[in-house]
Design a protein around this motif. Structure first.
Motif, mmCIF file in Angstrom:
data_model
loop_
_atom_site.group_PDB
_atom_site.id
_atom_site.type_symbol
_atom_site.label_atom_id
_atom_site.label_comp_id
_atom_site.label_asym_id
_atom_site.label_seq_id
_atom_site.Cartn_x
_atom_site.Cartn_y
_atom_site.Cartn_z
ATOM 1 N N THR A 104 -19.191 10.858 -6.466
ATOM 2 C CA THR A 104 -18.314 11.735 -5.692
ATOM 3 C C THR A 104 -17.436 10.902 -4.772
ATOM 4 N N VAL A 105 -16.152 11.196 -4.767
ATOM 5 C CA VAL A 105 -15.207 10.487 -3.911
ATOM 6 C C VAL A 105 -14.530 11.485 -2.978
ATOM 7 N N ASN A 106 -14.648 11.238 -1.690
ATOM 8 C CA ASN A 106 -13.940 12.023 -0.681
ATOM 9 C C ASN A 106 -12.746 11.217 -0.197
ATOM 10 N N ILE A 107 -11.557 11.798 -0.314
ATOM 11 C CA ILE A 107 -10.320 11.084 0.016
ATOM 12 C C ILE A 107 -9.903 11.392 1.455
ATOM 13 N N GLN A 108 -9.630 10.343 2.216
ATOM 14 C CA GLN A 108 -9.067 10.493 3.557
ATOM 15 C C GLN A 108 -7.656 9.922 3.547
ATOM 16 N N THR A 109 -6.675 10.788 3.775
ATOM 17 C CA THR A 109 -5.277 10.364 3.756
ATOM 18 C C THR A 109 -4.832 9.991 5.171
ATOM 19 N N LEU A 110 -4.231 8.806 5.294
ATOM 20 C CA LEU A 110 -3.814 8.279 6.592
ATOM 21 C C LEU A 110 -2.333 7.901 6.545
ATOM 22 N N ASN A 111 -1.676 7.909 7.706
ATOM 23 C CA ASN A 111 -0.312 7.368 7.695
ATOM 24 C C ASN A 111 -0.398 5.857 7.527
ATOM 25 N N SER A 112 0.707 5.228 7.163
ATOM 26 C CA SER A 112 0.665 3.821 6.742
ATOM 27 C C SER A 112 0.164 2.887 7.833
ATOM 28 N N ASP A 113 0.538 3.155 9.103
ATOM 29 C CA ASP A 113 0.089 2.283 10.191
ATOM 30 C C ASP A 113 -1.418 2.395 10.398
ATOM 31 N N ALA A 117 0.819 -1.201 0.000
ATOM 32 C CA ALA A 117 0.000 0.000 0.000
ATOM 33 C C ALA A 117 0.850 1.246 0.000
ATOM 34 N N ALA A 118 2.017 1.164 0.619
ATOM 35 C CA ALA A 118 2.863 2.339 0.762
ATOM 36 C C ALA A 118 3.681 2.649 -0.471
ATOM 37 N N VAL A 119 3.917 1.655 -1.340
ATOM 38 C CA VAL A 119 4.832 1.905 -2.449
ATOM 39 C C VAL A 119 4.201 1.769 -3.825
ATOM 40 N N LEU A 120 2.896 1.604 -3.878
ATOM 41 C CA LEU A 120 2.252 1.436 -5.178
ATOM 42 C C LEU A 120 2.508 2.599 -6.107
ATOM 43 N N ALA A 121 2.751 3.788 -5.549
ATOM 44 C CA ALA A 121 2.968 4.966 -6.385
ATOM 45 C C ALA A 121 4.249 4.858 -7.194
ATOM 46 N N LEU A 122 5.159 3.984 -6.770
ATOM 47 C CA LEU A 122 6.418 3.856 -7.498
ATOM 48 C C LEU A 122 6.347 2.720 -8.507
ATOM 49 N N SER A 128 -0.446 8.648 2.371
ATOM 50 C CA SER A 128 0.068 9.873 1.748
ATOM 51 C C SER A 128 0.832 9.552 0.473
ATOM 52 N N ASP A 129 1.469 8.392 0.410
ATOM 53 C CA ASP A 129 2.209 7.991 -0.785
ATOM 54 C C ASP A 129 1.271 7.682 -1.948
ATOM 55 N N GLN A 130 -0.002 7.480 -1.640
ATOM 56 C CA GLN A 130 -0.975 7.136 -2.671
ATOM 57 C C GLN A 130 -1.802 8.339 -3.121
#
Length: 553
Positions: free
Chosen positions: A417-426, A15-20, A398-400
């Motif tokens: 409509t999509v509301n995004i909630q950004t969370l730390n990885s843990d 989940a944390a590195v999919l952006a790469l 946040s990485d996503q």
């Protein structure tokens, strides 16, 4: 059968590195860096890890990576010339002999297999090593065997003198496992870290991972946390008994606490140890762009072929209307998601759940559309649903952020409509796997522990895997699918099992609990003097047991 232990650490990391480049992708047998190595020299592996605890009872390591040259198991993974990863005998003479309809598996050890001190490896050493993994003080390892072996739920390891009766050793060469149900993938399970032999009476409850006893071609000379782990040749390893490992370098040094960007730069420039090194991390985005733009650097890259799944899970407990879920399938712009992930090098557009390189994978697309989506079809399905276009909560790390934004933009075209909630990885990891399920959508990824549809499908879609830290993030519950999973799992003939898994894949997708997005790829970098740098069809990581140097200097 209820299996509750999966690669949690890998799933969270995905989940944390999919952006790469995705977490876990399958490879291409052609990615072998020339295959012209010699015997000798010192290979350096640059890793971001700050320490190496090599206790097999606590390990989730792949059989072909960091501990693959130190430990042997009953079976092993071998990459064929065509790139397919197969399970093959290692310490045992076969991959296992099933009986009792697949509830009992018997192995016979090869002649001449020894520990680093020259002591013969016996069946009792394998039994003891596996029993250690049940100790309450040794946690974190892969645990398939803990739910499969008879009586295992009440067993807590050998340190109080107790043995697990479902593992029998009638003589020093024979070991027999009694399972609580038929299980056709047991040969893959027998390749995992817990099956590493440990000399009876050794391997205390703590500290063994600093310098465990070797059964592979290398032994540990030193292991300094934060600095390096040095492997040298195990003189009591006999190549005649090992058809898997090449044991090319004289010495292998793991340099710890390495920044992945700095490591990639060092390898590209070929300075110091960079020429004879490779990075254990995927290439960071900035260095990947730099290497692709420079022909001298580009040839040092090895990119896996399509494989592990990146997907959007739809919480079926919240989004209950099938037509709405199907509308999401059509509305997603997979091309935009691919671009946000880094382009085609990040992965190929996906349509199935069982990924390429795994038996049972069949190409199909129930929601066939242009890679950019079919907005008109999505709007039509929303109209047919009898509901208004929904407002949905998407959780992401946040990485996503860029990936989440691409999903938001895609669905907005269809009126969702999509509301995004950004969370730390843990927090993200807990929120996406706990019992509450306080989300509608979640971006995720999955790399199974071994190349089987069982490990690809069951943790994500078996109803027993909802909540409680498990990874059925779609909260999907279909008794028909549960029955298919059980049937496939208990089918010993793997060709027949593959057909059932393919049916299971399509049955799940008809319910649209997830949107397959990409079959992810990983890109690694190796020094100019590194060869035999192979990535097979599974997993998306180089096979450390094959790597050599082109010359000793």
């Amino acid at each position: 059968m209820k299996i509750t232990t999966w690669r949690a650490a890998a799933a969270a990391a995905c989940a944390a590195v999919l952006a790469l480049a995705g977490c876990g992708a399958n490879g291409n047998g052609a990615n072998d860096a020339n295959k012209a190595g010699v015997t000798g020299g010192m290979l350096t592996i640059l890793t971001s890890a700050t320490e190496m605890d090599l206790d097999p009872a606590k390990s989730q390591g792949l059989p072909i990576t960091s501990n693959g040259n130190i430990f042997r198991r009953l079976t092993a993974w071998k990459i064929t010339e065509g790139g397919e990863t197969k399970v093959v005998p290692d310490l045992a003479t076969t991959t296992g002999e099933p009986s009792d309809d697949g509830r009992t598996w018997t192995y016979t050890l090869k002649d001449g297999v020894k520990f680093e001190d020259g002591t013969p490896i016996t069946s009792k050493d394998i039994k003891y090593g596996l029993e250690r993994s049940f100790a309450d003080s040794l946690t974190g390892g892969l645990s398939y065997h803990k739910t499969l072996l008879e009586g295992a739920q009440d067993y807590h390891g050998p340190f109080d003198g107790e043995e697990l009766d479902s593992i029998e050793t009638p003589d020093d060469k024979t070991i027999v496992f009694h399972l609580n149900a038929p299980f056709g993938d047991w040969p893959w399970v027998a390749s995992l870290a817990g099956f590493t032999p440990v000399p009876q009476g050794k391997g205390p409850a703590s500290g063994y991972g600093k310098k465990p006893v070797s059964s592979g071609p290398y032994r540990i000379e030193s292991n300094e946390a934060g600095k390096q782990t040095v492997l040298v040749r195990n003189e009591n390893w006999d190549k005649k008994t090992d058809s898997v490992r090449t044991a090319g370098p004289d010495k292998i040094v793991f340099k710890m606490s390495q920044d992945s960007s700095v490591a990639a730069q060092s390898i590209m420039q070929g300075t110091g140890e960079g020429r004879n090194a490779f990075s254990a991390s995927t290439v960071p985005a900035a260095q990947l762009a730099q290497a692709q733009a420079n022909p001298s650097y580009k040839k040092l890259l090895t990119t896996s072929s399509s494989g592990a799944l990146s997907y959007l899970a739809i919480n079926t407990e919240h989004v209950k209307n099938l037509k709405i879920r199907q509308a999401i399938e059509y509305a997603i712009d997979k091309k935009a998601y691919q671009t946000a992930s880094g382009g085609t090098i990040a992965g190929d557009i996906a349509s199935t759940l069982i990924t390429p390189g795994i038996a049972g994978h069949v190409d199909y697309n129930l929601y066939e559309a242009d890679p950019t989506g079919d907005v008109d079809k999505a709007k039509q399905l929303i109209k047919e649903s009898g509901e208004a276009a929904p407002t949905l909560k998407l959780i992401a790390t946040s990485d996503q952020a860029e990936l989440a934004s691409s999903i938001q933009t895609s669905l907005k075209r269809a009126g969702i409509t999509v509301n995004i909630q950004t969370l730390n990885s843990d927090v993200y990891s807990d929120a996406s796997t706990n019992d509450k399920g306080d989300y509608d959508l979640v971006i995720s990824g999955w790399q199974p522990d071994f190349p089987s549809p069982y490990a690809n499908i069951s943790p994500l879609f078996d109803s027993t895997q909802i909540g409680n830290g498990n990874y059925n993030q779609a909260r999907y519950n279909n008794p028909k699918v549960d029955a298919l999973i059980k049937k496939a799992t208990e089918t010993i003939n793997q060709t027949e099992a593959g057909k059932i898994w393919a049916e299971t894949d399509k049955t799940i997708m008809a319910d649209a609990p997830v949107v397959p997005l990409l079959y992810s790829k990983n890109t690694f970098i190796h020094g100019s003097n590194v060869t035999d740098f192979i990535i097979g069809q599974f997993p998306a990581y180089p096979d450390y047991t094959q790597v050599k140097l082109a010359s000793k200097n």
